[in-house]
Design an enzyme around this catalytic site. Structure first.
Site, short mmCIF file in Angstrom:
data_model
loop_
_atom_site.label_atom_id
_atom_site.label_comp_id
_atom_site.label_asym_id
_atom_site.label_seq_id
_atom_site.Cartn_x
_atom_site.Cartn_y
_atom_site.Cartn_z
N CYS A 166 -4.09 -2.70 -7.23
CA CYS A 166 -5.19 -1.73 -7.16
C CYS A 166 -6.07 -1.83 -8.42
CB CYS A 166 -4.65 -0.32 -6.92
SG CYS A 166 -5.95 0.91 -6.66
N ASP A 222 -7.65 -1.60 4.66
CA ASP A 222 -7.84 -0.87 3.41
C ASP A 222 -9.15 -0.10 3.50
OD1 ASP A 222 -8.42 -0.10 0.73
OD2 ASP A 222 -7.22 -1.76 -0.04
N HIS A 255 -4.20 -0.19 2.18
CA HIS A 255 -4.13 -0.30 0.73
C HIS A 255 -2.68 -0.08 0.28
CE1 HIS A 255 -5.96 -0.23 -3.25
NE2 HIS A 255 -5.21 0.81 -3.56
#
Length: 286
Positions: A166, A222, A255
């Site tokens: 991330c 995502d 994600h």
């Protein structure tokens, strides 16, 4: 606010006995991610030297979590860049997994100047008060200092890699643009078309400066990183002459699919990505 982080922390699974708030670098889990899920992986320290170290960055003393084979010398080095939650138990476990493969793996606390990322329960507040204050210039300097520390403590920094998740995935891309001596990088679902610190360039904008081979691991579902932005980055890299990067986009995958302590975890994609990650570093001499 980062929608993908909110979505990946949706409730719906059980506490387990490791669901405690972090009290030291690499111990416990950040408050924002509790409760952790029952599938959380735990890597032991058998055969390893592992724990907190202190890295000098000028006059500042930066804490970090380091794991390496016990007694190892001239070890290849992998920097591990955390998510927005800082260096909590999951990031420490990633370091231990890498150490089991023969690496000196080290995760510096890149937010520590600005606050305790692990103590926040409100993600938008965490981003505005802590994460958004960590500029690329600061992060690159901290990572450079981490490389210097590794070189003085058993690491062979001629075999240097970086991986991150991330926020740390984006940091992996940006550090590849910063450090021309980096052998390889693996970026897990890091945003490429937006920033955290005002005024920094996006990954796409600095694509021409990325010379290292980067393996990019992303989820097609995502909500915060459109596949279209990855296509734009890939085109920018190729236009700049970098044909060594590889993009892997997992269908129907959200994600944070590698984060085994969160509901977003997807075992098949995570295991495939991890195998690709290790193979990528070996392929490129790390």
């Amino acid at each position: 606010m980062l929608k993908e982080e909110i979505d990946s922390l949706a409730p719906g699974r059980d506490f387990n006995r490791r669901g405690f708030v972090q009290t030291a670098v690499g111990s416990g889990f950040a408050a924002a991610v509790l409760p952790v899920t029952a599938q959380t992986l735990v890597t032991d320290t058998t055969g390893l030297e592992a724990g907190t170290v202190t890295i000098p960055v000028g006059d500042f003393k930066m804490p970090a979590y380091r794991a390496q084979p016990a007694g190892g010398k001239n070890l290849p080095v992998i920097l591990v860049a955390s998510e927005i939650f800082g260096v909590h138990e999951h990031i420490a476990d990633v370091c231990r997994r890498l150490a089991k493969q023969g690496y000196l793996a080290i995760a510096p606390e890149l937010f520590v100047r600005h606050g305790d990322a692990g103590a926040y329960t409100d993600i938008p507040k965490l981003i505005s008060e802590v994460v958004s204050k960590a500029s690329d210039a600061q992060v690159h300097g901290d990572l450079d200092a981490t490389v210097a520390w590794a070189a003085a403590n058993g690491g062979d920094t001629a075999r240097l890699g970086i991986t991150g998740f991330c926020w740390g995935g984006r940091a992996s891309w940006s550090y590849a643009a910063h450090n021309s001596k980096l052998a390889a990088a693996v970026a897990w679902y890091g945003p490429v078309a937006r920033n955290y610190f005002a005024g920094d360039q996006t990954v796409i904008e600095r694509a021409a400066r990325i010379k290292a081979p980067v393996l990019a691991l992303y989820g097609a579902a995502d909500s915060g990183i459109p596949v279209e932005t990855l296509t734009r980055l890939e085109a920018a890299l190729k236009a700049a002459g970098n044909t060594k990067c590889e993009f892997v986009v997992y269908p129907d995958t959200p994600h944070a699919f590698h984060a085994d302590y969160r509901p977003s975890y997807r075992k098949a994609a995570a295991e495939d990505g991890w195998a690709r990650c290790l193979a990528w570093f070996k392929k490129h001499g790390v």
